[in-house]
Write an enzyme that holds these catalytic residues in place. Structure first.
Site, mmCIF file in Angstrom:
data_model
loop_
_atom_site.group_PDB
_atom_site.id
_atom_site.type_symbol
_atom_site.label_atom_id
_atom_site.label_comp_id
_atom_site.label_asym_id
_atom_site.label_seq_id
_atom_site.Cartn_x
_atom_site.Cartn_y
_atom_site.Cartn_z
ATOM 1 N N ASP A 118 0.455 -0.591 -0.061
ATOM 2 C CA ASP A 118 -0.064 0.084 -0.208
ATOM 3 C C ASP A 118 0.660 0.900 0.189
ATOM 4 O O ASP A 118 2.131 1.184 0.329
ATOM 5 C CB ASP A 118 -0.963 0.417 1.349
ATOM 6 C CG ASP A 118 -0.292 -0.195 2.568
ATOM 7 O OD1 ASP A 118 0.538 -0.752 2.724
ATOM 8 O OD2 ASP A 118 -0.295 0.803 3.566
ATOM 9 N N GLU A 183 0.222 -1.166 5.603
ATOM 10 C CA GLU A 183 0.663 -0.389 6.451
ATOM 11 C C GLU A 183 0.980 1.497 6.740
ATOM 12 O O GLU A 183 1.236 1.760 7.718
ATOM 13 C CB GLU A 183 1.882 -0.570 5.817
ATOM 14 C CG GLU A 183 3.405 -0.450 6.988
ATOM 15 C CD GLU A 183 3.687 0.880 6.952
ATOM 16 O OE1 GLU A 183 5.116 1.482 8.044
ATOM 17 O OE2 GLU A 183 3.903 1.772 5.748
HETATM 18 ZN ZN LIG Z 1 6.655 1.815 4.116
#
Ligand SMILES: [Zn+2]
Ligand SMILES: *[C@@H]1O[C@H](CO)[C@@H](O)[C@H](O)[C@H]1NC(C)=O
Length: 507
Positions: A118, A183
């Protein structure tokens, strides 16, 4: 009777592996264009985990990652990690976590590579020189959102495994992957997934490798620590509604004045944290650390130029690095409820909420910090004898992470860097928080090494993020070299490893 034979066994092994190694490196060099194309395809997917409208792209990114690993013959799973609740109670499906396994030989070590696919948001209008989702090569730099953080490093790990496969070489270790898609917004659901799979997927993992950070200078680096973060909200509530400052100013005790007053007691102008107990908890700087910092290349003038300031909190390198990595700091981020639009509204806000965070270092404990901050703010607020109400809450409590840079894992990292880049790595810490490192360590009890391949000026999270082709390709070689050390006699000649080596030889 076996001992005299050993030197010749060692020689045969190391010659065979020297040959194998150079083939792997050649393979990487001759497949650079393919690797860049793969990165182009990944960067084109707008896998922004913070934008709910981009969630379909994020799901597609996870599927693309899984498909790539499946095509390589890995045992791949897309692990459902449930939903997230949005403000307003709407539920949104979280991107599945991709796990994969290559090799299942119980006589080999098993390493697990963590990465994320992501990205942070990016728009051309934010000030990008090129379309952030169209990977663009300018002078050997590959510009695109997510190029450095963390798509190229994840691909480099995948390509490292692929190179062994393409050359029909046996992987020296079993390799597992854990690739997530949340994340950038706090790894929602990952902690539960790790705990659930602690005795299954993670049970045979010997250590975890994270390549989700960057170098400090032009010198390659190994990262052995990250700061944690405690994020606070301090809310001061007064009148039941916003008031006109002309009509009511001078009669009411204003929540904003109270809030600014207590915020100003958190930290002194020269950066000293004033909350009792915080500084006392910090592990003292050892002579050894001081020396290590002294040896690190860090250009203060360049750093000042990069951020556009004429003066820093400290003027010498060791103090700056120490305060960047291994001392806590308070940062005030914003005040919700305060007037912040253009114009000159003469409002007295009735309720304001400050947001600030304290970066955590060993041996601070978030639970303790929560109490220290809350007690302290309430005590300074009480001195104001204000009728307003103060509420302090801690919404994030991420612990710091610290490894031993002399651990055999790091010794192997140093050897690999030296071999690929021809120089010793800087041993650095990261001022930012990578909660996953500490989470993995706490839940699985396994060793962790951070092997960054991003350059110091990649600009992750910022406009014009890039990954240089050099770092991408040499980084792939670094990963191959690191894996290949498991094949190589000399790593096991480390005193701590001499036993496993003999066992392996005679198995
Ligand atoms: Zn990262
Ligand atoms: C990416 O940029 C190049 C160069 O400007 C352009 O030729 C190409 O059409 C662009 N691709 C996409 C998918 O926008």
């Amino acid at each position: 009777m076996k001992l005299p034979v050993l030197p010749s066994i060692l020689l045969v092994i190391s010659t065979a592996h020297a040959f194998q190694y150079s083939e792997l490196v050649q393979y990487v060099d001759s497949h650079q264009e393919e690797y860049v194309e793969a990165l182009r395809e990944w960067v084109a997917i707008e896998s922004d985990s913070s934008n709910v409208l981009k969630r379909p792209d994020l799901h597609r990114m996870m599927e693309t990652t899984a498909q790539k690993l499946r095509q390589m013959g890995g045992t791949v799973e897309l692990v459902d990690i449930g939903e997230q609740e949005l403000p307003g109670g709407i539920m949104l499906t979280l991107p599945k976590v991709v796990t994969a396994r290559f090799g299942n030989d119980p006589s080999k070590h098993t390493v697990c590579v963590y990465g994320h696919v992501d990205i942070q948001p990016a728009k051309l209008e934010d000030g990008w020189a090129t379309d952030p989702y169209n990977l663009t090569d300018i002078n050997g730099n590959l510009y695109g959102r997510g190029a450095s953080d963390n798509k190229a490093p994840v691909l480099a790990w995948i390509h490292a495994v692929e190179a062994y496969q393409a050359l029909n070489m046996e992987l020296p270790v079993n390799v597992k992957f854990v690739i997530e898609g949340m994340e950038e917004t706090g790894s929602n659901g990952l902690d539960t997934m790790i705990m659930t799979q602690k005795d299954t997927f993670f049970s045979d993992v010997d250590y975890i490798i994270i390549s989700d950070c960057g170098w400090l200078s032009r010198q390659p680096a190994l990262t052995y620590g990250t700061r944690g973060n405690c994020y606070f909200l301090a809310e001061v509530e007064g009148p039941k509604q916003d008031l006109h400052s002309g009509a009511y100013g001078g009669t009411v005790i204003e929540p904003m004045t109270d809030l600014i007053g207590i915020l100003d007691t958190l930290i002194s102008p020269n950066g000293k944290i004033l909350i009792p107990g915080i500084r006392e908890a910090v592990a003292p700087l050892s002579d050894e650390e001081w020396k290590m910092y002294q040896d690190i290349q860090f250009d203060i003038d360049n750093y000042k130029k990069k951020i556009g300031v004429s003066q820093l909190m400290y003027s010498n390198k060791v103090d700056l690095l120490a305060h960047m990595w291994r001392y806590p700091t308070v940062s005030i981020h914003g005040i919700e409820g305060a007037f912040s639009d253009p114009g000159t509204k003469t409002v007295i806000p009735s309720k304001v909420t400050a947001k600030f965070s304290i970066r955590q270092v060993p041996n601070m404990d978030p639970a303790m910090v929560k109490r220290q901050v809350s007690d302290y703010l309430h005590s300074v607020f009480a001195k104001r004898k204000s009728p307003n109400k103060l509420k302090v809450t801690m919404v994030i409590g991420a612990k710091p992470w610290l490894a031993d840079p002399q651990h055999p894992l790091y010794e192997a990292g140093k050897t690999a860097v030296k071999r690929v880049f021809g120089m010793d790595p800087d041993l650095i810490r990261e001022g930012a928080t990578i909660p996953i490192a500490r989470m993995f360590q706490d839940v699985t009890g396994k060793g962790i090494i951070m092997l960054p391949i991003g350059a110091f000026d990649d600009g992750p999270h910022s406009q014009n993020e890039k990954m240089s082709q050099y770092n991408y390709i040499e980084g792939t070689k670094l990963f191959i070299t690191f894996l290949n050390l498991h094949n190589n006699a000399f790593v096991y000649l480390h005193p701590k490893h001499i036993f496993p080596f003999f066992i392996r030889i005679f198995k």
